[in-house]
Each structure stands twice: as C-alpha cells, then as structure tokens.
Design an enzyme around this catalytic site. Structure first.
Site, PDB file in Angstrom:
ATOM      1  N   PHE A   1       0.830  -1.218   0.000  1.00 61.70           N
ATOM      2  CA  PHE A   1       0.000   0.000   0.000  1.00 61.70           C
ATOM      3  C   PHE A   1       0.859   1.260   0.000  1.00 61.70           C
ATOM      4  O   PHE A   1       0.541   2.246  -0.665  1.00 61.70           O
ATOM      5  CB  PHE A   1      -0.906   0.060   1.243  1.00 61.70           C
ATOM      6  CG  PHE A   1      -1.795  -1.125   1.481  1.00 61.70           C
ATOM      7  CD1 PHE A   1      -2.062  -2.057   0.481  1.00 61.70           C
ATOM      8  CD2 PHE A   1      -2.387  -1.318   2.735  1.00 61.70           C
ATOM      9  CE1 PHE A   1      -2.898  -3.155   0.720  1.00 61.70           C
ATOM     10  CE2 PHE A   1      -3.221  -2.401   2.980  1.00 61.70           C
ATOM     11  CZ  PHE A   1      -3.464  -3.324   1.981  1.00 61.70           C
TER      12      PHE A   1
ATOM     13  N   ARG B   1      12.463   0.290   6.113  1.00 63.29           N
ATOM     14  CA  ARG B   1      13.767  -0.183   6.601  1.00 63.29           C
ATOM     15  C   ARG B   1      14.681  -0.599   5.459  1.00 63.29           C
ATOM     16  O   ARG B   1      15.888  -0.547   5.585  1.00 63.29           O
ATOM     17  CB  ARG B   1      13.568  -1.368   7.564  1.00 63.29           C
ATOM     18  CG  ARG B   1      12.943  -0.985   8.903  1.00 63.29           C
ATOM     19  CD  ARG B   1      12.498  -2.222   9.647  1.00 63.29           C
ATOM     20  NE  ARG B   1      11.521  -2.980   8.845  1.00 63.29           N
ATOM     21  CZ  ARG B   1      11.054  -4.164   9.158  1.00 63.29           C
ATOM     22  NH1 ARG B   1      11.461  -4.759  10.260  1.00 63.29           N
ATOM     23  NH2 ARG B   1      10.172  -4.772   8.373  1.00 63.29           N
TER      24      ARG B   1
ATOM     25  N   SER C   1      -7.464  -2.299   9.605  1.00 60.70           N
ATOM     26  CA  SER C   1      -7.751  -3.547   8.885  1.00 60.70           C
ATOM     27  C   SER C   1      -9.164  -3.995   9.225  1.00 60.70           C
ATOM     28  O   SER C   1      -9.708  -3.623  10.281  1.00 60.70           O
ATOM     29  CB  SER C   1      -6.760  -4.633   9.337  1.00 60.70           C
ATOM     30  OG  SER C   1      -7.159  -5.913   8.919  1.00 60.70           O
TER      31      SER C   1
ATOM     32  N   TYR D   1      -2.556  -9.480  16.213  1.00 61.97           N
ATOM     33  CA  TYR D   1      -2.609  -8.633  15.011  1.00 61.97           C
ATOM     34  C   TYR D   1      -3.924  -7.847  14.975  1.00 61.97           C
ATOM     35  O   TYR D   1      -3.928  -6.617  14.830  1.00 61.97           O
ATOM     36  CB  TYR D   1      -2.443  -9.466  13.736  1.00 61.97           C
ATOM     37  CG  TYR D   1      -2.590  -8.608  12.495  1.00 61.97           C
ATOM     38  CD1 TYR D   1      -1.606  -7.678  12.164  1.00 61.97           C
ATOM     39  CD2 TYR D   1      -3.730  -8.675  11.695  1.00 61.97           C
ATOM     40  CE1 TYR D   1      -1.751  -6.849  11.062  1.00 61.97           C
ATOM     41  CE2 TYR D   1      -3.880  -7.850  10.583  1.00 61.97           C
ATOM     42  CZ  TYR D   1      -2.886  -6.946  10.274  1.00 61.97           C
ATOM     43  OH  TYR D   1      -3.027  -6.107   9.190  1.00 61.97           O
TER      44      TYR D   1
ATOM     45  N   GLY E   1      -9.642  -5.416   3.725  1.00 62.74           N
ATOM     46  CA  GLY E   1      -9.571  -6.872   3.818  1.00 62.74           C
ATOM     47  C   GLY E   1      -8.419  -7.366   2.958  1.00 62.74           C
ATOM     48  O   GLY E   1      -7.399  -6.685   2.803  1.00 62.74           O
TER      49      GLY E   1
ATOM     50  N   PHE F   1       2.283  -8.783   2.430  1.00 62.72           N
ATOM     51  CA  PHE F   1       1.740  -8.998   3.772  1.00 62.72           C
ATOM     52  C   PHE F   1       1.813 -10.461   4.226  1.00 62.72           C
ATOM     53  O   PHE F   1       2.287 -10.763   5.322  1.00 62.72           O
ATOM     54  CB  PHE F   1       0.291  -8.498   3.789  1.00 62.72           C
ATOM     55  CG  PHE F   1      -0.445  -8.734   5.064  1.00 62.72           C
ATOM     56  CD1 PHE F   1      -0.286  -7.871   6.143  1.00 62.72           C
ATOM     57  CD2 PHE F   1      -1.298  -9.818   5.208  1.00 62.72           C
ATOM     58  CE1 PHE F   1      -0.976  -8.090   7.331  1.00 62.72           C
ATOM     59  CE2 PHE F   1      -1.987 -10.040   6.392  1.00 62.72           C
ATOM     60  CZ  PHE F   1      -1.828  -9.174   7.450  1.00 62.72           C
TER      61      PHE F   1
HETATM   62  P1  NDP Z   1       3.688  -5.126   2.905  1.00 69.64           P
HETATM   63  O1  NDP Z   1       4.365  -6.192   3.681  1.00 69.64           O
HETATM   64  O2  NDP Z   1       3.720  -5.196   1.422  1.00 69.64           O
HETATM   65  O3  NDP Z   1       4.225  -3.692   3.360  1.00 69.64           O
HETATM   66  C1  NDP Z   1       4.500  -3.413   4.703  1.00 69.64           C
HETATM   67  C2  NDP Z   1       5.380  -2.191   4.785  1.00 69.64           C
HETATM   68  O4  NDP Z   1       5.613  -1.881   6.170  1.00 69.64           O
HETATM   69  C3  NDP Z   1       6.729  -2.387   4.130  1.00 69.64           C
HETATM   70  O5  NDP Z   1       7.038  -1.264   3.339  1.00 69.64           O
HETATM   71  C4  NDP Z   1       7.689  -2.502   5.298  1.00 69.64           C
HETATM   72  O6  NDP Z   1       8.938  -1.938   4.945  1.00 69.64           O
HETATM   73  C5  NDP Z   1       6.986  -1.627   6.339  1.00 69.64           C
HETATM   74  N1  NDP Z   1       7.435  -1.914   7.688  1.00 69.64           N
HETATM   75  C6  NDP Z   1       7.268  -3.048   8.409  1.00 69.64           C
HETATM   76  N2  NDP Z   1       7.860  -2.940   9.611  1.00 69.64           N
HETATM   77  C7  NDP Z   1       8.436  -1.708   9.638  1.00 69.64           C
HETATM   78  C8  NDP Z   1       9.204  -1.007  10.607  1.00 69.64           C
HETATM   79  N3  NDP Z   1       9.548  -1.548  11.794  1.00 69.64           N
HETATM   80  N4  NDP Z   1       9.603   0.260  10.327  1.00 69.64           N
HETATM   81  C9  NDP Z   1       9.299   0.808   9.133  1.00 69.64           C
HETATM   82  N5  NDP Z   1       8.585   0.204   8.179  1.00 69.64           N
HETATM   83  C10 NDP Z   1       8.164  -1.049   8.430  1.00 69.64           C
HETATM   84  O7  NDP Z   1       2.185  -5.145   3.419  1.00 69.64           O
HETATM   85  P2  NDP Z   1       0.913  -4.199   3.079  1.00 69.64           P
HETATM   86  O8  NDP Z   1       1.254  -3.120   2.142  1.00 69.64           O
HETATM   87  O9  NDP Z   1      -0.197  -5.101   2.765  1.00 69.64           O
HETATM   88  O10 NDP Z   1       0.652  -3.622   4.532  1.00 69.64           O
HETATM   89  C11 NDP Z   1       0.647  -2.246   4.826  1.00 69.64           C
HETATM   90  C12 NDP Z   1      -0.248  -2.034   6.033  1.00 69.64           C
HETATM   91  O11 NDP Z   1      -1.570  -2.453   5.715  1.00 69.64           O
HETATM   92  C13 NDP Z   1       0.157  -2.839   7.260  1.00 69.64           C
HETATM   93  O12 NDP Z   1      -0.047  -2.022   8.402  1.00 69.64           O
HETATM   94  C14 NDP Z   1      -0.837  -4.013   7.269  1.00 69.64           C
HETATM   95  O13 NDP Z   1      -1.068  -4.495   8.557  1.00 69.64           O
HETATM   96  C15 NDP Z   1      -2.062  -3.342   6.700  1.00 69.64           C
HETATM   97  N6  NDP Z   1      -3.076  -4.188   6.078  1.00 69.64           N
HETATM   98  C16 NDP Z   1      -2.748  -5.100   5.096  1.00 69.64           C
HETATM   99  C17 NDP Z   1      -3.744  -5.866   4.518  1.00 69.64           C
HETATM  100  C18 NDP Z   1      -3.450  -6.893   3.479  1.00 69.64           C
HETATM  101  O14 NDP Z   1      -4.275  -7.826   3.295  1.00 69.64           O
HETATM  102  N7  NDP Z   1      -2.360  -6.812   2.739  1.00 69.64           N
HETATM  103  C19 NDP Z   1      -5.153  -5.680   4.872  1.00 69.64           C
HETATM  104  C20 NDP Z   1      -5.370  -4.703   5.904  1.00 69.64           C
HETATM  105  C21 NDP Z   1      -4.376  -3.982   6.463  1.00 69.64           C
HETATM  106  P3  NDP Z   1      10.363  -2.515   5.381  1.00 69.64           P
HETATM  107  O15 NDP Z   1      10.244  -3.994   5.510  1.00 69.64           O
HETATM  108  O16 NDP Z   1      11.266  -2.084   4.259  1.00 69.64           O
HETATM  109  O17 NDP Z   1      10.662  -1.819   6.656  1.00 69.64           O
HETATM  110  C1  8X3 Z   2      -4.958  -7.926   6.875  1.00 71.30           C
HETATM  111  C2  8X3 Z   2      -6.277  -8.513   6.539  1.00 71.30           C
HETATM  112  O1  8X3 Z   2      -7.879 -10.396   7.049  1.00 71.30           O
HETATM  113  O2  8X3 Z   2      -5.520 -10.955   6.771  1.00 71.30           O
HETATM  114  O3  8X3 Z   2      -5.099  -6.944   7.839  1.00 71.30           O
HETATM  115  O4  8X3 Z   2      -6.246  -9.838   8.761  1.00 71.30           O
HETATM  116  S1  8X3 Z   2      -6.480  -9.979   7.329  1.00 71.30           S
END
Ligand code: NDP
Ligand code: 8X3
Length: 256
Positions: A20, A40, A143, A156, A187, A193
C-alpha cells in the site's frame, strides 16, 4: 484519477518499500505531490528513487520501532519537505497465524512495537506541525481484522483495533482544527503482507490468495486517494473495504 490533485501537498509515507505504501507514494507523486518515502529496506528505497527520478521524492530509511530513527527523520528533513500535511501511517505487519496459546510472544511484541507504538510515536512527532498550520490529513492503516475476529488473528487484530480507536480519538482531540483523520480498514490485499506473516514461506502466502481476485496495493491506494481528494470540510472517520470475493461466515460453535 490522474490530474494534479496533490500539487500543494507534502506526504510522509511509512512502509513505502512495498504494498500500500509504495502504491500510495506513486499516486501522490503522479498527483504532483512531494513525498518522503520511508521503510527499513534501503535497497528498495534506492530503487524507487532511481526509477521515479524526481526531486519531489525524498527517500529515508526509517524503523518506526526506534525513537531515534523517528527523531533523525524529522530533524533531518530539508526545507521543501518539512511542512508535512499528509501522514500515511501505514508501516505494519502480521507475524504468524498460530492460536494464542501456541503463538510466539516475540512475534506479538514485534506487532505491538510496530503497529501500535510505532504508529503513535510517528503521529505524535508529526501532528503538532499539522495543528500549528491548521492543515493536514492523517491516514491510519487499520484492517478488517480490527472489527472481525478470526482464528490466529489474536494480537494482530488487536493492534488494528487500537489503530481504529486511536484514529477516532484523534478526531475528538482535533475538533476545532482543520486536520482530518481516517482509519482505513482493508480486507484481503495481495501484497507482501502474507509472505511476511509466514516468514518468507511463499507457498503458504500464495494459498491465501488462490482463486480470489484480491485487492492490490494500488486498489487500496486508489481508495485512499479518493479520501484525500474530498473537499476539506468532509472527514471520512473510518472506511472498510474488501474484495467482492471476501465476506463473513457464521459464528463457530463447538458441539463437542
Ligand atoms: P507489505 O508487507 O507489502 O508492506 C508493509 C510495509 O511496512 C513495508 O514497506 C515494510 O517496509 C513496512 N514496515 C514493516 N515494519 C516496519 C518497521 N519496523 N519500520 C518501518 N517500516 C516497516 O504489506 P501491506 O502493504 O499489505 O501492509 C501495509 C499495512 O496495511 C500494514 O499495516 C498491514 O497491517 C495493513 N493491512 C494489510 C492488509 C493486506 O491484506 N495486505 C489488509 C489490511 C491492512 P520494510 O520492511 O522495508 O521496513
Ligand atoms: C490484513 C487482513 O484479514 O488478513 O489486515 O487480517 S487480514
């Protein structure tokens, strides 16, 4: 949506190295905005900078779990990027899908440190400038797991419930200012992720999205762009979105 909707805006995007956050950074830049893209993984940030090659993009290594990392980021911003008026509070992760009595407590702590402590500390660092300028948008990434429990979602989901409630409480505190706050509650989205959740196990991650037209990172960024484009007098408090192929099941009952 492709016009220059973000020309006068400066955004700090956390978690911009994938998913995202990366998609949102690209949309903000395409809309004419200035973006501080953070994460990071320095190699990912360097690749993004090289690909987009614009002086409107600043990349900075940031670990949201580290106070010093946040302080260094904020104190080291060059003047054209200082007046942040969009905080895309997105960095976060899920680790593991084990039941509470079997889960790794260190994984729990990492999720709390990142999704809760990191998010609130970044917010506390950026919000005073927004209030002083009487201008800003905070987009907090929650989420569907904030509202709907599922087996193995334990900590989580609880961290995302925190993000949702923190967002609503910020609205209460910011009444009287023009700063807007939104809790975005997606979702299933096919980003990194699940690979992160399953600690690099791509096969398990692929199974999550098999046969489903899940949302992409850019789908979620599109929705966030829509929120940011709304007239300044409208605040979306919370916004829940899912793929059409995801919905709710019945309550589980143990008849044993
Ligand atoms: P990704 O794993 O693709 O992206 C996660 C991002 O978070 C990466 O850029 C990672 O960068 C960064 N990140 C993780 N830990 C750290 C840290 N300690 N410091 C700085 N940056 C950090 O997942 P998504 O894009 O899907 O997730 C983004 C957000 O959306 C999250 O909060 C997730 O919980 C939430 N979400 C995701 C859903 C899904 O189904 N995908 C649904 C609902 C919510 P790096 O590793 O380089 O630090
Ligand atoms: C990520 C969506 O349904 O895997 O926040 O928890 S779910």
């Amino acid at each position: 949506m492709s016009d220059a909707w973000a020309t006068d805006r400066i955004a700090l995007v956390t978690g911009a190295t994938s998913g995202f956050g990366e998609a949102m950074a690209r949309r903000l830049l395409a809309g004419g905005g200035r973006v501080i893209a953070t994460g990071r993984r320095a190699d990912r940030l360097a690749a993004l900078g090289a690909e987009l090659a614009t002086e409107r993009l600043l990349t900075r290594v940031l670990d949201v779990r580290e106070d010093a990392s946040i302080a260094d980021l904020v104190s080291g911003l060059p003047e054209p990027f200082q007046a942040i008026d969009i905080l895309f509070n997105n960095a976060g992760l899920a680790l593991g899908l084990k039941k509470a009595h079997e889960a790794d407590v260190d994984d729990w702590q990492t999720m709390i440190d990142t999704n809760v402590s990191g998010l609130v500390r970044i917010t506390r660092a950026i919000l005073p400038g927004m209030v002083a300028r009487n201008r800003g948008d905070v987009i907090n990434m929650s989420s569907v797991a904030a509202s709907y429990p599922y087996p193995g979602g334990n900590v989580y989901g609880a961290t995302k419930a925190f993000v949702r409630q923190f967002s609503l409480n910020l609205r209460a505190d910011l009444l009287g200012s023009k700063v807007r706050v939104t809790s975005i509650e997606p979702g299933m989205a096919d980003t990194e992720f699940s690979v992160v959740r399953f600690k690099g196990d791509q096969t398990s991650a692929d199974k999550v999205y098999a046969g489903v037209h899940a949302m992409s990172g850019d789908d979620v960024a599109l929705v966030c762009e829509g929120v940011l484009r709304l007239p300044a007098h409208i605040n979306i408090n919370s916004l829940e979105l899912m793929p059409v192929q995801q919905a709710f099941g019945p309550f589980a009952v143990d008849r044993g």
